[in-house]
Scaffold this motif. Structure first.
Motif, PDB file in Angstrom:
ATOM      1  N   ASP A 517      -8.716 -19.087  -6.072  1.00 28.44           N
ATOM      2  CA  ASP A 517     -10.264 -20.152  -5.429  1.00 28.44           C
ATOM      3  C   ASP A 517      -9.810 -20.995  -4.949  1.00 28.44           C
ATOM      4  O   ASP A 517     -10.440 -20.508  -3.302  1.00 28.44           O
ATOM      5  N   LYS A 518      -9.392 -21.977  -5.428  1.00 26.16           N
ATOM      6  CA  LYS A 518      -9.778 -23.533  -4.138  1.00 26.16           C
ATOM      7  C   LYS A 518      -8.479 -22.398  -2.981  1.00 26.16           C
ATOM      8  O   LYS A 518      -8.654 -23.209  -2.174  1.00 26.16           O
ATOM      9  N   ALA A 519      -7.619 -22.328  -2.793  1.00 25.18           N
ATOM     10  CA  ALA A 519      -6.623 -21.936  -1.299  1.00 25.18           C
ATOM     11  C   ALA A 519      -7.453 -20.908  -1.072  1.00 25.18           C
ATOM     12  O   ALA A 519      -7.442 -20.863   0.336  1.00 25.18           O
ATOM     13  N   ALA A 520      -8.557 -20.104  -1.603  1.00 25.49           N
ATOM     14  CA  ALA A 520      -8.898 -19.033  -0.921  1.00 25.49           C
ATOM     15  C   ALA A 520     -10.007 -20.079   0.012  1.00 25.49           C
ATOM     16  O   ALA A 520     -10.253 -19.634   1.595  1.00 25.49           O
ATOM     17  N   ALA A 521     -10.718 -20.684  -0.751  1.00 26.89           N
ATOM     18  CA  ALA A 521     -11.931 -20.866   0.398  1.00 26.89           C
ATOM     19  C   ALA A 521     -11.364 -22.585   0.864  1.00 26.89           C
ATOM     20  O   ALA A 521     -12.107 -22.223   2.279  1.00 26.89           O
ATOM     21  N   ALA A 522     -10.183 -22.843   0.984  1.00 22.10           N
ATOM     22  CA  ALA A 522      -9.532 -23.713   2.103  1.00 22.10           C
ATOM     23  C   ALA A 522      -9.159 -23.100   3.526  1.00 22.10           C
ATOM     24  O   ALA A 522      -9.522 -23.163   4.954  1.00 22.10           O
ATOM     25  N   ALA A 523      -8.433 -21.232   3.266  1.00 16.97           N
ATOM     26  CA  ALA A 523      -8.201 -20.492   4.115  1.00 16.97           C
ATOM     27  C   ALA A 523      -9.227 -20.428   5.111  1.00 16.97           C
ATOM     28  O   ALA A 523      -9.169 -19.771   6.494  1.00 16.97           O
ATOM     29  N   PHE A 524      -9.880 -19.753   3.986  1.00 23.57           N
ATOM     30  CA  PHE A 524     -11.362 -19.097   5.083  1.00 23.57           C
ATOM     31  C   PHE A 524     -12.090 -19.957   4.613  1.00 23.57           C
ATOM     32  O   PHE A 524     -13.475 -19.166   6.165  1.00 23.57           O
ATOM     33  N   LYS A 525     -12.034 -21.153   4.527  1.00 28.07           N
ATOM     34  CA  LYS A 525     -12.810 -22.511   5.647  1.00 28.07           C
ATOM     35  C   LYS A 525     -14.343 -21.763   4.541  1.00 28.07           C
ATOM     36  O   LYS A 525     -15.176 -21.122   5.467  1.00 28.07           O
ATOM     37  N   LEU A 533     -25.175 -19.027  -7.864  1.00 34.07           N
ATOM     38  CA  LEU A 533     -26.670 -19.157  -6.874  1.00 34.07           C
ATOM     39  C   LEU A 533     -26.775 -17.852  -6.131  1.00 34.07           C
ATOM     40  O   LEU A 533     -27.725 -17.273  -5.745  1.00 34.07           O
ATOM     41  N   GLY A 534     -25.564 -17.481  -6.263  1.00 34.48           N
ATOM     42  CA  GLY A 534     -25.806 -16.007  -5.222  1.00 34.48           C
ATOM     43  C   GLY A 534     -25.587 -15.684  -3.420  1.00 34.48           C
ATOM     44  O   GLY A 534     -25.907 -15.626  -3.366  1.00 34.48           O
ATOM     45  N   LEU A 535     -24.712 -16.808  -3.277  1.00 37.01           N
ATOM     46  CA  LEU A 535     -24.186 -17.266  -2.114  1.00 37.01           C
ATOM     47  C   LEU A 535     -22.853 -17.461  -1.377  1.00 37.01           C
ATOM     48  O   LEU A 535     -22.403 -18.011  -2.412  1.00 37.01           O
ATOM     49  N   GLN A 536     -22.354 -17.609  -0.319  1.00 39.83           N
ATOM     50  CA  GLN A 536     -21.656 -18.055   0.036  1.00 39.83           C
ATOM     51  C   GLN A 536     -21.092 -18.985   1.400  1.00 39.83           C
ATOM     52  O   GLN A 536     -21.864 -18.712   1.869  1.00 39.83           O
ATOM     53  N   VAL A 537     -21.367 -20.458   0.780  1.00 36.98           N
ATOM     54  CA  VAL A 537     -21.063 -21.344   1.689  1.00 36.98           C
ATOM     55  C   VAL A 537     -20.250 -21.165   3.656  1.00 36.98           C
ATOM     56  O   VAL A 537     -19.469 -21.788   3.233  1.00 36.98           O
ATOM     57  N   GLY A 538     -20.306 -20.937   4.261  1.00 35.58           N
ATOM     58  CA  GLY A 538     -19.536 -21.582   5.663  1.00 35.58           C
ATOM     59  C   GLY A 538     -18.810 -22.765   6.173  1.00 35.58           C
ATOM     60  O   GLY A 538     -20.003 -23.541   5.803  1.00 35.58           O
TER      61      GLY A 538
END
Length: 634
Positions: A517-525, A533-538
């Motif tokens: 999950d952490k790697a995906a968050a870094a890759a996709f910023k 909360l039901g949201l994704q922050v870019g």
């Protein structure tokens, strides 16, 4: 309305000639003569492909088509808007043409008396920046899709039209493609004649920095067809492939052989671009693929895997989708509409086998593969649109929304992603059911070998329908497979957990994201708070998505808003995580300052469930059927 009614007979009379002018359905007869196609791809500064064609003709009416319905896209995504400067002549004299007012991919003309060939010129105006479309040319590399740089005569199946392609590249560049080279003079490459069907299905990656790798070094000695990989990169340092990464890619080829049993290609060419500049692509072809990945794909091999299953997915498509092809996705030419009723097999089972083979080959570690399954189950279970839209209906999405668009409320609308991910889970459930009812003697591997491995060496597509899938499953393990599949395809809001329980696992939640999950968050910023909360922050606090019906949705947020502050302090990932954790089990809401255009407002979210990231847990006392599925075959 009254005027329209009075004009109706006249309107029908005007439309009648257009209807009669339509090109007849492509016939299974050879087109007489050899088409020649020359593409000059040397204009790197302006990203322009210059095209010359010669098409043998006989005098009389003729329709030329620009490819519209593209294999792998399952949709009318031909880039007709990028064709410009069209000139047609015969023996040096201009030939008038007219675009069909209804079928804008068709050009109507009359070949003049005495004409034996038409000479055609035009340019393909490649996007120069991402907002204009997918960038396919950079100063370091290019991705040529032949469907973008040709027109072809109507009335004949694409498998019965023969083309001799030639490509001029920038000096010093190398290239990779499934096409066979006939000759090369400097930077100009002449390929052997192929059918139009094969040409459209055989793209080119070329670049200044390029490396070729043999992924089956023993193929010749063993009598197997070759499998190679061409890698292009923005930076030559990204071409260095360590022994572990090379071994995993070679193991992918080996594990696919052990799964399917036979290769259905004359040779296979993995085309991989490691780039931040070329537009992203992941597209299957029968004897090659097109795939982009981030720089560091090889050099960062020890880091958690992100999207490494993509290369396995596209390779599986050589068997599932290209060789064995749904009957309603097969067409005699790219001007004939496709139907996608079996995309849950074409894409859904490919998603399943792509993930399985990535784990078996070592492209993805077992722990990461299990995290991926957890994420998929959680994603499907939370997809709100399953309440109203059955999975079968999502197979129309490619035609409804042919261009990739980031439309709002995707989880409520549902999209093509659904038949990938939920389709994958249907096939996971089928595998666990076969394992359980056969007492471990059979699995979906047996289906794959029997269904996709038939007629080894055959390359021509072998079509199938729903009944053939059901019959093949029944031969592996008798069951009401038609009922099994239809209940999952046509149902609404059915829980996707049956496969996990039968496999001896269950979906659980953690307050900490996994390394994947952490790697995906870094890759996709981006930061994913979708299950809390039901949201994704870019980037910069911009909300990339808001889950339908979730806490953020109920607070009135949408993807139009930007997150400015959390409980009175400037937004950061860590502050939002801390706020969610602090609110767990309490009564105080989380206060978010958000910006919507010029409007700033504070919203309160009454969420007390804490951080939630999906993971898998073993069910005590049950048989583990996931680990054997994901383990390499000897």
């Amino acid at each position: 309305m009254k005027n329209l009614v009075r004009a109706w007979p006249m309107l029908i009379a005007c439309l009648a000639p257009l209807a009669s002018a339509q090109t007849p359905a492509p016939a299974d007869t050879p087109y007489p003569g050899l088409l020649t196609l020359q593409v000059d791809a040397t204009d790197l500064d302006r990203r322009i492909f210059r095209v010359r064609e010669t098409i043998p003709v006989t005098p009389g009416p003729l329709t030329l088509h620009y490819p519209q319905w593209l294999p792998g896209n399952h949709a009318p995504t031909g880039v007709i808007g990028s064709l410009a400067g069209l000139k047609i002549s015969a023996a040096g004299r201009p030939v008038a043409w007219q675009r069909d007012p209804v079928d804008v991919y068709a050009f109507r003309l009359d070949a003049p008396a005495g004409a034996t060939a038409l000479d055609i010129e035009f340019q393909f105006l490649s996007p120069v920046i991402a907002r204009n479309g997918r960038v396919v040319v950079t100063p370091e590399m290019l991705n040529l899709q032949w469907n973008a740089v040709l027109v072809y005569p109507g009335g004949h199946a694409d498998s019965r039209i023969t083309v001799q392609p030639t490509l001029r590249l920038p000096e010093g560049w190398g290239f990779g493609t499934a096409l066979d080279k006939a000759a090369q003079r400097g930077a100009t490459v002449e390929f052997k004649p192929v059918t139009l069907e094969t040409l459209i299905d055989s793209p080119v990656f070329a670049g200044k920095h390029l490396k070729r790798v043999d992924l089956d070094p023993e193929a010749d000695a063993a009598g197997r067809t070759p499998v190679q990989m061409t890698v292009v990169a923005d930076d030559p340092g990204d071409l260095e492939i360590g022994p572990e990464a090379l071994a995993a890619h070679r193991a992918l080829v080996t594990q696919a052989d052990r799964l399917f049993g036979g290769r259905h290609f004359a040779r296979y060419e993995f085309l991989l671009a490691l780039t931040e500049q070329l537009g992203g692509v992941g597209l299957e072809h029968h004897q090659s693929n097109e795939l982009t990945a981030k720089p560091g794909y090889f050099s960062d091999w020890a880091k958690p895997s992100v999207r490494r299953d993509d290369i396995a997915h596209e390779y599986v498509h050589s068997w599932n989708g290209k060789f064995r092809r749904p009957a309603d996705l097969w067409t005699p030419g790219p001007q004939v509409p496709m139907q996608g009723s079996l995309l849950w097999v074409y894409e859904g089972q490919t998603q399943f086998w792509g993930n399985v083979l990535a784990a078996r080959a070592g492209l993805v570690p077992l722990a990461d593969a299990l995290d991926g399954i957890a994420g998929d189950v959680a994603w499907v279970a939370s997809e709100a649109g399953r309440q109203w839209r059955p999975l079968q209906d999502t197979t129309a999405d490619n035609v409804m929304v042919p261009e990739a668009q980031d439309l709002p409320w995707s989880d409520w609308r549902r999209s093509a992603s659904s038949y990938y991910v939920e389709g994958e889970l249907i096939w996971l459930e089928a595998d666990t059911l076969i394992r359980e009812t056969s007492k471990g003697t059979r699995s979906l591997d047996d289906f794959a070998r029997a269904f996709f491995g038939v007629e080894p060496g055959r390359i021509a597509p072998l079509r199938y329908g729903f009944d053939e899938v059901v019959a093949a499953l029944d031969r592996v393990q008798p069951h009401d497979w038609a009922g099994f599949l239809r209940s999952r395809l046509d149902a609404r809001a059915r829980a996707p957990h049956d496969a996990l329980a039968r496999a001896g696992w269950k979906l659980a939640w953690s307050e900490q994201p996994s390394p994947t999950d952490k790697a995906a968050a870094a890759a996709f910023k981006s930061d994913d708070f979708g299950h809390s909360l039901g949201l994704q922050v870019g980037k910069g606090g911009a909300l990339r998505s808001v889950r339908w019906g979730g806490p953020a949705f109920e607070a009135g947020l949408s993807a139009a808003t930007k997150l400015i502050a959390v409980n009175g302090y400037a937004y950061s990932t860590e502050r939002l995580q801390a706020a969610i954790t602090a609110a767990k089990g309490g009564t105080a809401p989380i206060a978010l300052l958000v910006q919507d255009g010029d409007l700033y407002k504070t919203v309160s979210i009454a969420y007390t469930g804490g951080l939630r990231y999906p993971k898998l847990e073993r069910i005590p006392g049950t048989e583990d059927r996931l680990t054997p599925l994901l383990s390499a075959r000897p």
